[in-house]
Design an enzyme around this catalytic site. Structure first.
Site, PDB file in Angstrom:
ATOM      1  N   GLU A 152       0.806  -1.239   0.000  1.00  0.00           N
ATOM      2  CA  GLU A 152       0.000   0.000   0.000  1.00  0.00           C
ATOM      3  C   GLU A 152       0.837   1.286   0.000  1.00  0.00           C
ATOM      4  OE1 GLU A 152      -2.776  -0.461   3.247  1.00  0.00           O
ATOM      5  OE2 GLU A 152      -3.579  -2.310   2.426  1.00  0.00           O
ATOM      6  N   ASN A 194       2.309  -4.910  -3.249  1.00  0.00           N
ATOM      7  CA  ASN A 194       0.920  -5.318  -2.970  1.00  0.00           C
ATOM      8  C   ASN A 194       0.063  -4.088  -2.662  1.00  0.00           C
ATOM      9  OD1 ASN A 194      -0.819  -7.686  -2.408  1.00  0.00           O
ATOM     10  ND2 ASN A 194      -0.860  -6.931  -0.300  1.00  0.00           N
ATOM     11  N   ASP A 267     -11.678 -11.077  -0.406  1.00  0.00           N
ATOM     12  CA  ASP A 267     -12.911 -11.279   0.359  1.00  0.00           C
ATOM     13  C   ASP A 267     -13.964 -10.376  -0.263  1.00  0.00           C
ATOM     14  OD1 ASP A 267     -12.132  -8.794   1.486  1.00  0.00           O
ATOM     15  OD2 ASP A 267     -11.620  -9.666   3.434  1.00  0.00           O
TER      16      ASP A 267
HETATM   17  C1  XIL Z   1      -5.451  -6.711   8.433  1.00  0.00           C
HETATM   18  C2  XIL Z   1      -5.715  -7.897   9.322  1.00  0.00           C
HETATM   19  O1  XIL Z   1      -6.653  -8.738   8.682  1.00  0.00           O
HETATM   20  C3  XIL Z   1      -6.242  -7.432  10.636  1.00  0.00           C
HETATM   21  O2  XIL Z   1      -6.406  -8.540  11.507  1.00  0.00           O
HETATM   22  C4  XIL Z   1      -5.245  -6.448  11.261  1.00  0.00           C
HETATM   23  O3  XIL Z   1      -5.750  -5.949  12.461  1.00  0.00           O
HETATM   24  C5  XIL Z   1      -4.996  -5.302  10.305  1.00  0.00           C
HETATM   25  O4  XIL Z   1      -4.566  -5.816   9.063  1.00  0.00           O
HETATM   26  N1  XIL Z   1      -4.712  -4.930   3.714  1.00  0.00           N
HETATM   27  C6  XIL Z   1      -3.642  -5.688   4.067  1.00  0.00           C
HETATM   28  C7  XIL Z   1      -3.727  -6.606   5.209  1.00  0.00           C
HETATM   29  O5  XIL Z   1      -2.649  -5.714   3.318  1.00  0.00           O
HETATM   30  O6  XIL Z   1      -2.491  -6.789   5.830  1.00  0.00           O
HETATM   31  C8  XIL Z   1      -4.728  -6.147   6.225  1.00  0.00           C
HETATM   32  O7  XIL Z   1      -4.874  -7.138   7.236  1.00  0.00           O
HETATM   33  C9  XIL Z   1      -6.037  -5.868   5.533  1.00  0.00           C
HETATM   34  C10 XIL Z   1      -5.904  -4.790   4.494  1.00  0.00           C
END
Ligand code: XIL
Length: 606
Positions: A152, A194, A267
């Site tokens: 990100e 990513n 998801d």
């Molecule tokens: C999220 C996890 O699912 C959570 O449990 C945690 O609290 C925060 O991170 N994008 C990403 C992931 O690249 O690493 C994130 O995962 C969700 C959004």
């Protein structure tokens, strides 16, 4: 077209599985047969749940740590690393012959506090970055074949660099340095950038594309792009970012630069309860996304962001506001959902194995064959009038509105000319604040020149005039009328002749031109009068029957696609969404006219 060198050397990465073969094939078996990776994000706490363990190891050939490889977890104090949980996950993956996808070395959301809050020179920050990456990647050298190096790094909306502690202390080249350090630590590992919201063609995905192109040209070691694919129901529909055409185009352009693509955090969120219908749509969209990935020839893995709905990060109110959301492949009790079967079937068919679903079931999923359609296409039931004075029959709740004609209305803010035009009360919708007191009545009629709309809104707290009417009109008090004049009530996308007319309560201030918003609303030539009332506000509006975009000819029992919404705000943003057509359960009328209901013209002289 398929450049084999780009693809993961599947055979070298995927150790053969030693499971017994159950009656129904597993997802893992079908993935193996396709020489493809299907993965899941896992947390150590999941491993104390035996059903979870069983599901992960039988259904997936790849796994990734949901959280426990991130820098704020591994290096809580400077130079002090704790690998206990990562080791546990790594061991689990190795014991079960699963490929481990490392996620993630550099991410603004999980940067150790001591770093974010510290003041480091560029050189010191580079040293810290290098130490972190060398230590983590180095520790698992040869065991973790893929790393998300930077997560990100591009901002939303404009495609510029995201402002993060790393970016501020080092500069924009922190991304390239991170890739160079990761390559130094493990030259064999495949290195990915990513990000989310970059599945389709937009400013962010353009920026990623340009970055990869530049890295490739300058020899910065990058092997892949991860598209997170945290989707919302509807995102794969024609014209949206994850649609086959648009996501396919993006994956192709990345692939042609010489990198592979993986869908890394799939998801699908939705509003409300996971009804049968939602689960069916979810299945269709899972299948669509996987199909786009496989069809591209450049996409080598499909990783879901969790296994069972009950542990999904989206159940956490910090990330999403629907405690009922069911975004994954297995339900709360580890039962496979329709989405699971849909992707299992796709992989089975592609591997030449016996299909799991019938051809008919697939045709319904892919939309080639319609199941019994919603209200938009329902047959019009025999009309009845509860009040003989009424100029048209009673409406059919959430499905059909009978609009009497000819009735001529003067847009003056008064309702005497609306007498006996049927009214419909709308007080339901997907978003309602606690103790909601907002509702509205609408009515529609026509003469030989115009179609007229009335909305009488009960709203104890009016809020308008604070948003940009061009882009954020729907965040404040406003009423929406939608028309589909194309004659195709099953139409799934906006075309000329389909219009969403959002009419702002701010019209109470009598602007020179009506304040309106919504898809194609500029083609509607709408006229508006809005006035305050004792308990809220009233809107009268009209559109010509003939415009450049449509020709409406009111005829007895003639049908238009029709829908109405209300947006309510009591302070600074929308807290209420009321919807008339029952087919629109997800607030999707703005993009999908097939969920409208029907307006049926009724000749009042008959
Ligand atoms: C999220 C996890 O699912 C959570 O449990 C945690 O609290 C925060 O991170 N994008 C990403 C992931 O690249 O690493 C994130 O995962 C969700 C959004």
């Amino acid at each position: 077209m398929l450049c084999l060198a780009l693809l993961l050397a599947f055979t070298s990465l995927a150790p053969t599985t030693a499971q017994s073969t159950p009656a129904t094939p597993t997802l893992r078996e079908m993935a193996d047969k396709n020489k493809f990776y299907v993965g899941a994000a896992v947390y150590t706490y999941h491993l104390s749940d035996p059903l979870h363990v069983e599901t992960v190891k039988t259904q997936f050939n790849m796994m990734t740590p949901e959280n426990e490889a991130k820098a704020c977890e591994l290096q809580k104090a400077r130079g002090v690393f704790n690998f206990t949980k990562m080791d546990q996950l790594m061991d689990f993956a190795e014991q079960n012959n699963m490929v481990f996808r490392g996620h993630t070395l550099v991410w603004h959301s999980c940067t150790p506090n001591w770093f974010s809050n510290g003041k480091f020179s560029r050189d010191e920050a580079i040293q810290i970055l290098r130490d972190h990456i060398m230590t983590v990647v180095g520790r698992y050298k040869g065991r973790i074949p893929i790393w998300d190096v930077v997560n990100e790094g591009i901002a939303d909306g404009n495609g510029k660099m995201r402002v993060t502690p790393w970016q501020q202390m080092i500069g924009d080249d922190y991304i390239e340095l991170a890739f160079r350090f990761a390559h130094e630590a493990d030259p064999e590992a495949l290195l990915f950038y990513n990000d989310y919201g970059a599945e389709g063609m937009n400013a962010k995905s353009d920026a990623i594309y340009n970055m990869v192109k530049d890295f490739k040209a300058r020899g910065v070691p990058i092997d892949g792009v991860g598209l997170q694919a945290h989707l919302t129901l509807g995102d794969t529909r024609n014209g949206r970012g994850a649609s086959p055409r648009i996501m396919g185009e993006n994956i192709k352009r990345l692939g042609e630069l010489g990198v592979q693509v993986q869908l890394t955090e799939v998801d699908i969120k939705h509003k409300g309860e996971p009804t049968e219908d939602i689960l069916r749509q979810e299945a269709a969209e899972y299948r669509s996304v996987l199909q786009t990935c496989l069809d591209s020839g450049y996409c080598t893995a499909f990783i879901v962001w969790g296994v069972t709905d009950k542990y999904s990060w989206l159940r956490d109110s910090r990330f999403y506001d629907n405690p009922k959301v069911a975004p994954l492949l297995f339900d709360d009790h580890y039962q496979p959902k329709p989405a699971f079967t849909a992707i299992l079937d796709l992989l089975a068919r592609r591997a030449g194995e016996p299909p799991i679903l019938s051809d008919d079931e697939v045709a319904i999923l892919t939309g080639e064959k319609k199941p019994d359609s919603g209200a938009g296409a329902a047959a019009v039931p025999a009309p009845t009038k509860s009040d003989p004075a009424q100029l048209a029959p009673d409406s059919v709740a959430g499905a059909v509105y009978y609009a009497p004609f000819p009735v001529t209305i003067t847009l003056d803010g008064e309702t005497d000319d609306w007498t006996n035009v049927p009214r419909v009360t709308v007080d339901k919708g997907p978003t309602l604040p606690a103790g909601n007191d907002t509702s509205y009545q609408f009515a529609v009629t026509a003469d030989d020149k115009k179609l007229y709309f009335l909305a009488e809104v009960k709203d104890s707290k009016l809020a308008y005039g604070t948003h940009n009417p061009a882009s954020e009109w729907y965040l404040e008090d406003s009423v929406e009328f939608y028309l589909n004049t194309t004659g195709d009530l099953k139409l799934g996308e906006y075309k000329p002749g389909v219009v969403q007319i959002g009419i702002l309560a701010a019209n109470i201030t009598k602007p020179d031109a009506p304040l309106i918003g919504g898809g194609n609303s500029d083609t509607s030539q709408v006229s508006v009068v809005a006035v305050k009332t004792e308990d809220g506000y009233r809107i009268e509006a009209s559109v010509p029957l003939v415009t450049d975009a449509w020709k409406i000819v009111p005829a007895h029992m003639g049908v238009l696609g029709f829908q109405s919404h209300l947006n309510g705000s009591s302070a600074d943003t929308r807290d209420t969404k009321l919807i008339w057509s029952a087919a629109d359960t997800q607030d999707e009328s703005w993009s999908n006219p097939s969920v409208f209901g029907q307006l049926v013209f009724w000749d009042k002289t008959k």
